[in-house]
Design a protein around this motif. Sequence first.
Motif, PDB file in Angstrom:
ATOM      1  N   ALA A  45       0.725  -1.272  -0.023  1.00 65.07           N
ATOM      2  CA  ALA A  45      -0.019  -0.060   0.189  1.00 65.07           C
ATOM      3  C   ALA A  45       0.716   1.315  -0.065  1.00 65.07           C
ATOM      4  O   ALA A  45       0.455   2.201  -0.703  1.00 65.07           O
ATOM      5  N   ARG A  46       1.915   1.271   0.843  1.00 62.69           N
ATOM      6  CA  ARG A  46       2.636   2.604   0.867  1.00 62.69           C
ATOM      7  C   ARG A  46       3.672   2.298  -0.362  1.00 62.69           C
ATOM      8  O   ARG A  46       3.889   3.791  -0.851  1.00 62.69           O
ATOM      9  N   THR A  47       3.811   1.599  -0.985  1.00 62.73           N
ATOM     10  CA  THR A  47       4.561   1.793  -2.125  1.00 62.73           C
ATOM     11  C   THR A  47       3.718   2.109  -3.496  1.00 62.73           C
ATOM     12  O   THR A  47       4.147   3.207  -4.094  1.00 62.73           O
TER      13      THR A  47
ATOM     14  N   ARG B  93       7.188  12.181  -7.291  1.00 62.11           N
ATOM     15  CA  ARG B  93       6.972  11.215  -7.985  1.00 62.11           C
ATOM     16  C   ARG B  93       8.150  10.314  -7.985  1.00 62.11           C
ATOM     17  O   ARG B  93       9.062  10.544  -8.838  1.00 62.11           O
ATOM     18  N   PRO B  94       8.260   9.303  -7.241  1.00 62.75           N
ATOM     19  CA  PRO B  94       9.605   8.431  -7.326  1.00 62.75           C
ATOM     20  C   PRO B  94       9.810   7.713  -8.561  1.00 62.75           C
ATOM     21  O   PRO B  94      10.742   7.330  -8.750  1.00 62.75           O
TER      22      PRO B  94
ATOM     23  N   SER C  18      10.034  -2.276   9.176  1.00 63.33           N
ATOM     24  CA  SER C  18      11.028  -2.800   8.193  1.00 63.33           C
ATOM     25  C   SER C  18      12.342  -2.723   8.664  1.00 63.33           C
ATOM     26  O   SER C  18      12.655  -1.477   9.255  1.00 63.33           O
ATOM     27  N   ALA C  19      13.336  -3.594   8.739  1.00 61.98           N
ATOM     28  CA  ALA C  19      14.557  -3.386   8.903  1.00 61.98           C
ATOM     29  C   ALA C  19      15.388  -2.657   7.882  1.00 61.98           C
ATOM     30  O   ALA C  19      15.064  -2.702   6.736  1.00 61.98           O
ATOM     31  N   MET C  20      16.509  -1.831   8.263  1.00 60.15           N
ATOM     32  CA  MET C  20      17.137  -1.131   7.424  1.00 60.15           C
ATOM     33  C   MET C  20      17.967  -2.016   6.444  1.00 60.15           C
ATOM     34  O   MET C  20      18.300  -3.320   6.688  1.00 60.15           O
ATOM     35  N   GLY C  21      18.052  -1.631   5.036  1.00 57.25           N
ATOM     36  CA  GLY C  21      18.828  -2.616   4.007  1.00 57.25           C
ATOM     37  C   GLY C  21      17.850  -3.452   3.569  1.00 57.25           C
ATOM     38  O   GLY C  21      18.392  -4.259   2.888  1.00 57.25           O
TER      39      GLY C  21
ATOM     40  N   VAL D 299      13.126   3.206  -6.305  1.00 57.31           N
ATOM     41  CA  VAL D 299      11.912   3.820  -5.593  1.00 57.31           C
ATOM     42  C   VAL D 299      11.787   3.565  -4.160  1.00 57.31           C
ATOM     43  O   VAL D 299      11.573   4.567  -3.374  1.00 57.31           O
ATOM     44  N   ILE D 300      11.906   2.294  -3.854  1.00 56.35           N
ATOM     45  CA  ILE D 300      11.745   1.740  -2.398  1.00 56.35           C
ATOM     46  C   ILE D 300      12.551   2.406  -1.654  1.00 56.35           C
ATOM     47  O   ILE D 300      12.617   2.507  -0.394  1.00 56.35           O
ATOM     48  N   ARG D 301      13.995   2.634  -2.026  1.00 52.70           N
ATOM     49  CA  ARG D 301      15.074   3.361  -1.316  1.00 52.70           C
ATOM     50  C   ARG D 301      14.537   4.788  -0.818  1.00 52.70           C
ATOM     51  O   ARG D 301      15.011   5.327   0.280  1.00 52.70           O
ATOM     52  N   LEU D 302      13.718   5.507  -1.725  1.00 48.20           N
ATOM     53  CA  LEU D 302      13.382   6.653  -1.279  1.00 48.20           C
ATOM     54  C   LEU D 302      12.164   6.675  -0.280  1.00 48.20           C
ATOM     55  O   LEU D 302      11.725   7.772   0.285  1.00 48.20           O
TER      56      LEU D 302
END
Length: 597
Positions: A413-415, A426-427, A492-495, A481-484
């Motif tokens: 949903a967030r993505t 707009r990523p 969610s864990a980092m990385g 996109v997900i990195r932004l």
Amino acid sequence: MAVESSTLLLELGAILLIAFVGSALAYRLKQSAILGYILVGILLGPFMYIEIGGYVYHGLVQDTQIVDALSQLGILLLIFFVGLEFSMEKIKRVKGPAVILSFIDVGINLFVGFLLAFGLGWPLVDSIFLAAVMAMSCSGVAMKTLIELNRMSKPETEYILGMVILEEFISMVFLAVVGGLVIKINPDFTIVNLVVGMIAFFAFFAVLAAFVIPRTVTYLSKMKSDEMFVLFMLGIVFCSAAFADYCGVPKLIGAFFIGMVFAETKVMDRMEKKISPLRDAFVAIFFVSFGMMIDPPMFITMMPVVIVAVVLILLAEMVIMPFVAYLIGFNKGASVTIGASFSARGGESVMYASVGAQLPASTKGAELNPIAGAITFVMSALCPFFIKNSYKIADRVGLRMPNFLKYGGAVVARTLGKLVFPSTFRPFKVTKKFLMVLGALVIGLMLTAATEGVLHLAIFIVTIALCLQVYRMLAREMRSVIRLIDYTNLGSAMGSDKPLTNYIAQAITLGLIMCATVCFMFPVWWPSVIVITLGYVCWFVYLMKMVYDRTCTGSRYLKEQKMDFVKDPLSSPLADKEKERGLIPLHQEIEFRERKK
């Protein structure tokens, strides 16, 4: 002849007066007036038979030809006003989420409708109209309920209004295509005739909108006589319907397009003011006429079919649609409200049943009418209940949902919300190549469903190849996109950008492959599509569980590895993985090294 005239006047007078009573009762019970009209039609129609003592009542109207003719005028005026509320500018203003949900909503309901029809063993023509009866939502009940609950200012209501506009348009276009294919079936009918007729029809209305209507509107705006104005507009509506019928297009589409041509012109308000009283009277006669075609004992015979149809509609609108709405970025309360708002069935379903029952090629018309009438009654009664309790339903489902489903859905949903909803950020930039691949994929899905033999298999293989190309493009573009996007408050864990990218790309791609496989297998052996769909659902749930275990800090899998990490931070298996991902902050690594020394 005088007696016949008196009988006709008595019947028309009784129909209108009793329709008034039915409408008033429906209003008092806070139900749609359509339900009152249909019930009146059943009571007055020739199929009604009641025997009490020595008295026998066999319906007030035995010959329905005059009523049917008047009802056709009513449905033409109704569809004209539907077109009058449309314009291409309104359709252009419909936002992305509403467009996506509209097509998914109609597609899912058509799919479950076809499943029911094929399960009953109905022929293709009757199956098309049963699916349409189940698929076409009624917006009037939902809008009335939302107004009563003071929810018109809610964020989701704007998208619901956009979906109403687009689904009405989809309904008319679907009727044009289906009607052109099945209504004109005769020995001289050919596909070439159909295509030529539809091209002539659309070309005529394009020329009319571009060159004729602007001058006509100027003339009508200067016309002072209301009588002349009403006569001209009624004449042009009925002539447009007749021209559409001549071109092999349903008469209703002619009325719809002439309404669209006059939409947002200077005379639109005058049309609504002067013609709407005539529309309301004739539309009431149309719904009463529909009720007259229903044989009451058929309700008992068709009750199992109606129960299954209602369950399938509730599955589509109250389970699948809220889940889809949530996945593209709506919150849980808004998602359930969107599904509930489109659960009602009304005028559109009745219209499709009426058209389908009158087809020469129809063999299930006697069954289609009571099914449509019963579905309209039940769903119009349930819709307000679901809208009123949508937030409570969402909260209760949320409390009972497993954590891995909450997490997996929230990540998607967030993505997708960042990609679909209007935003200055707009990523992901949609390239022409990506749009071309998606367009080719949609065409491939339609051709897969429409072809057979070797060509059927070849198009299916090409469609699967396009699905794999979509996966490659998503896997390549989505990671940046997900990195932004910040997922930390979801746990969610980092990385975790790589596993999250694979999760979203696989979920979307496998969904497309599932659709292609359903289109391929439906003509071959339709029961297999149920297994295919359930298989995808199970796989998607498993995928959510996997991504939860591997990326969510609250999962048992990561907690156990964290315990090992705390006991021996530099020699645990997690240490090397987290160093590679950059998960260990510098000050913690220094502290761990000092402790080891």
